[in-house]
Write a protein that holds these residues in place. Structure first.
Motif: not given
Lengths: 502, 323
Positions: A315-344
């Motif tokens: 991310l931005n040139g820096e290697e990251v380890r993302i082990t959970s969505p909590i990590d991802a959210v903290q690192r500024g990755i957002s996912l608008v999921p496939e299934d909005r009713k079940d996942q979104g």
């Protein structure tokens, strides 16, 4: 085929609910051997009309004719006995039962003492399967079939009587392109037998490919019937939404920024392998491929929902380890999921709470969530995304599909993400909202957001992407720029025909 | 606008419990004047306090999408433990020790349901039995009594009054207020609703689902410990089975209050209302001269009614040919 009695005719159907006129004088007919498209935005009254046809709602006014006979449907079973059958969007099959049991569910052939006549059941089922030209037999367990084959079972159900009219409700929603071809062959087969087809879909390509006439509903009113051969997408859209859409690619020229996300040699078990790409700020990267090609799985891995078996993410040139969505959210990755009713969305929650959910920990005053901060975010993104809702207290489940999707997009956009991944951004939403969401994605790129769009719809990928990654069978086959991509070379790449180009 | 059959069905489905409650209350009041006397009303609230405190905790578990059927036997455990330790290490140490042990049980359940993702019905049904066994092992099967009942300050929680208000009512009210704030105003509360409303969407929003479920069981265990303290302090002696069957009454109160068994909805305030409805109905049955045992049947009938109305409210009518 000309001048025959219509198999199904609706005359002035009116259906009111307290405070709503859901259907207001709908009249059209379906001729034998015709594929008749029924179109309209979400909420235009298509589903209500189907429920009237299926006997779930009784119309307040108007008459249904099957052939020459005036019929008042009392139940889906009654409708079926009259030769009007439905192929529902959501499959209603029992996974643990066999194909034969599902097809004859509720009407199993019996012999003495109430025992099931298995021999007759399997013979009858195999006869039906033969007309559908499928590669499985009557004794297969339905849960073992692909979604496309399950749909064939659903169609098989319709064929236990000799149907006069078959109604398909969004039949291609979860089918791949090659599976669609099979479905269209089945529809053509029904046509030859003189069955009238009502085909409900949002997908213009399909409508223009297989239908003879198009009837349009808007706000419960019948807006007219067009001959498919004599009309075009623009006219149909105008009839549906009362204005025309700008479907051209908005070519806002903007400079690409630095690399926001780089993926090197990423793999996850047998799902995908050797996936490498770079995503710049201000760029929309489209991921296109068949269902099962591994696109969603890549997104889920980047978002920390799956553990990669090899490869690195920068991310931005820096290697990251993302082990959970909590990590991802903290690192500024957002996912608008496939299934909005079940996942979104949490459908029972209100609009504001859904939108602020990922950042609720940061919107506090002392130990408590700050109402003001939350409402400020909601208002900002309601205006920015033009979300139509009576207010933030509205339960999300009551919004239309398009507005629900905008809530999910707002939820992740308000995180001001470094990388925004959008999986199937317009699945199941109407053309008006669809084009708004496409424009929105382009706008985000010009504002400097780094966006990944995953889609099964080729026009969508072509319209929004700066670059397109074509995937086949868990591998990236080719990386196209917007200039070099054509429908043909894209189809070749996702079918595994062209050689992998590094 | 005149009411048609459908509207009446919808009204019954939505407000049925409240309507039934009002009908009951009017009936009881007509049958026995004492029912609406101030001291009777205060008495009902006071005797509902222990059940109420437990129901507050279970509200969190249910909104989080799970069940807790272990609270009754866990309350027996807390009561027996604090009474036993009272004479051994003194009340000042017995109380924190009992809280710690009860919280350990809650943490264990929370671990099984939250982190190992086991079905909460099975886990807490199993724990109902296991904790009962633990209690009997602790007490050796004997009743537990404080030796010097007159000389201990331990009775303040269950028997004293502050400014004329019984302490159990004060503790119930205070806990209800604190937990209302926790559930409706804090990020944690929001996450409980999200996890119970749609666990998958919560995960996709970066919410640690397992941890949230774990905490709901800790809160439930904390409330059980408070209830055990009130019970022990009120009676200063107890059988091993003092909390037996309370789990169903607690669940009845929570559902009566309108929390959905499917998770994602309910509030602390509604649960308090549910507790009071249950308390007043049981009190009313006694006052009109029915046998104490009748209340078991009526409580069961109320649970069924509440669940039915919960489902009916969702589909907008009392009965539907389609599931």
């Amino acid at each position: 085929m000309t001048d025959q009695t219509p198999v199904l005719r609706l005359e002035g159907i009116v259906k009111t609910f307290p405070g709503v006129r859901a259907l207001d004088g709908v009249s059209f007919d379906v001729r034998p051997g015709e594929v008749h498209a029924l179109m309209g935005e979400n909420g235009a009254g298509k589903s209500t009309l189907m429920k009237v046809l299926g006997g779930i709602h009784a119309p307040n006014e108007g008459q249904i004719f099957v052939g020459d006979e005036a019929v008042t449907m009392t139940s889906p079973k009654h409708a079926k006995a009259k030769g009007v059958v439905f192929i529902h969007q959501e499959l209603s099959l029992a996974d643990e039962l066999t194909v034969a049991e599902n097809i004859f569910l509720g009407e199993l052939p019996l012999k003495g003492f109430g025992r099931v006549d298995w021999g007759k059941l399997y013979d009858d089922t195999n006869a039906i399967l033969k007309t559908l030209n499928v590669g499985f037999d009557a004794k297969t367990r339905v849960g073992d079939l692909s979604i496309a084959n399950q749909q064939m079972v659903e169609i098989g159900r319709a064929l236990t009587v000799s149907p006069r009219a078959v109604i398909f409700d969004e039949p291609t929603a979860s089918l791949t392109d090659s599976e669609k071809v099979v479905l269209f062959q089945v529809i053509a087969g029904l046509q030859e037998k003189g069955v009238g087809i009502i085909y409900i879909s949002h997908r213009m390509e399909e409508i223009f490919k297989i239908t003879d006439r198009i009837s349009v509903l808007r706000d419960g009113q019948y807006r007219g019937t067009l001959l498919t051969a004599e009309t075009n997408e623009d006219d149909v859209t105008k009839l549906m939404i009362g204005r025309s859409l700008d479907l051209s690619r908005s070519e806002a020229t903007h400079e690409l920024g630095d690399v926001a996300l780089e993926v090197r040699g990423l793999a996850c078990g047998s799902l995908f392998e050797d996936v490498s790409f770079k995503l710049h700020k201000g760029e929309v990267l489209g991921f296109y491929g068949l269902v099962g090609a591994g696109r969603t799985e890549i997104a889920e891995t980047i978002f920390g929902l799956r553990t990669p078996s090899a490869g690195t993410i920068l991310l931005n040139g820096e290697e990251v380890r993302i082990t959970s969505p909590i990590d991802a959210v903290q690192r500024g990755i957002s996912l608008v999921p496939e299934d909005r009713k079940d996942q979104g969305l949490v459908l029972g929650m209100n609009c504001r709470d859904n939108m602020t959910l990922p950042q609720v920990d940061d919107l506090t005053a002392g130990p408590f969530v700050s109402d003001g901060a939350e409402i400020a975010i909601f208002d900002q993104y309601r205006d920015k995304l033009d979300i139509r809702t009576p207010g933030w207290r509205q339960t999300v489940g009551n919004l239309s599909g398009g507005n629900q999707q905008k809530i999910v997009i707002g939820k992740w956009l308000s995180m001001r993400p470094n990388v925004l991944i959008v999986d199937e951004p317009t699945r199941g939403i109407d053309v008006g909202s669809k084009s708004e969401i496409h424009n929105l994605i382009r706008d985000l790129a010009s504002q400097g957001y780094a966006v990944i769009v995953i889609s099964s719809e080729m026009p969508e990928v072509l319209r929004v992407s700066d670059r397109i990654v074509a995937m086949f069978n868990g591998r990236i086959m080719r990386d196209f720029t917007a200039e070099e991509v054509t429908e043909d070379n894209l189809i070749q790449a996702i079918s595994g025909i062209s050689e992998k180009v590094a | 606008m005149t009411l048609n059959k459908q509207d009446i069905g919808r009204l019954l489905a939505k407000q049925g419990i409240l309507i039934a409650f009002i009908v009951f209350m009017i009936g009881f009041a007509l049958a026995n004047q004492r029912f609406i006397a101030i001291d009777n009303i205060a008495g009902v609230i006071r005797s509902s306090a222990i059940l109420g405190v437990m129901a507050l905790g279970v509200t969190f578990v249910v909104i989080g999408g799970n069940l807790d059927l272990s609270v009754g036997s866990m309350m027996s455990f807390s009561t027996i433990v604090v009474l036993d330790l009272h004479d051994k290490i003194g009340p000042a140490l017995a109380i924190p020790a009992m809280f710690a042990l009860t919280l350990c049980l809650g943490a264990f359940i929370g671990f099984l349901v939250g982190y190992l993702k086991l079905n909460s019905l099975i886990v807490t049904l199993g724990m109902l039995s296991a904790i009962h066994g633990l209690t009997l092992t602790w007490s050796g099967g004997k009743n537990m009594d404080i030796a010097d009942k007159a000389g201990t300050w331990f009775s303040v929680f269950g028997q004293d009054r502050i400014m004329g208000i019984p302490v159990p009512i004060l503790i119930f009210a205070l806990l209800a207020a604190v937990l209302t704030l926790l559930l409706s105003k804090t990020p944690f509360g929001r996450k409980v609703y999200a996890v119970g409303g749609n666990g998958q969407a919560a995960t996709f929003s970066g919410i640690p689902r397992a941890r949230v479920v774990f905490y709901t069981y800790l809160i439930s265990a904390f409330c059980v410990a408070v209830a055990g303290l009130l019970q022990a302090s009120r009676s200063l002696g107890s059988q091993n089975t003092v909390g037996q069957g309370l789990e169903l009454e607690v669940l009845a109160a929570v559902i009566l209050g309108g929390a959905s068994l499917l998770g994602g909805s309910g509030t602390v305030f509604k649960t308090v209302i549910g507790v009071l409805i249950l308390g007043f109905i049981q009190n009313g049955l006694l006052l009109v001269g029915l046998d104490f045992y009748v209340q078991y049947i009526v409580t069961w009938a109320i649970i069924i009614l509440a669940v039915w109305l919960d489902v009916a409210a969702k589909r907008g009518r009392l009965w539907s040919p389609i599931a």
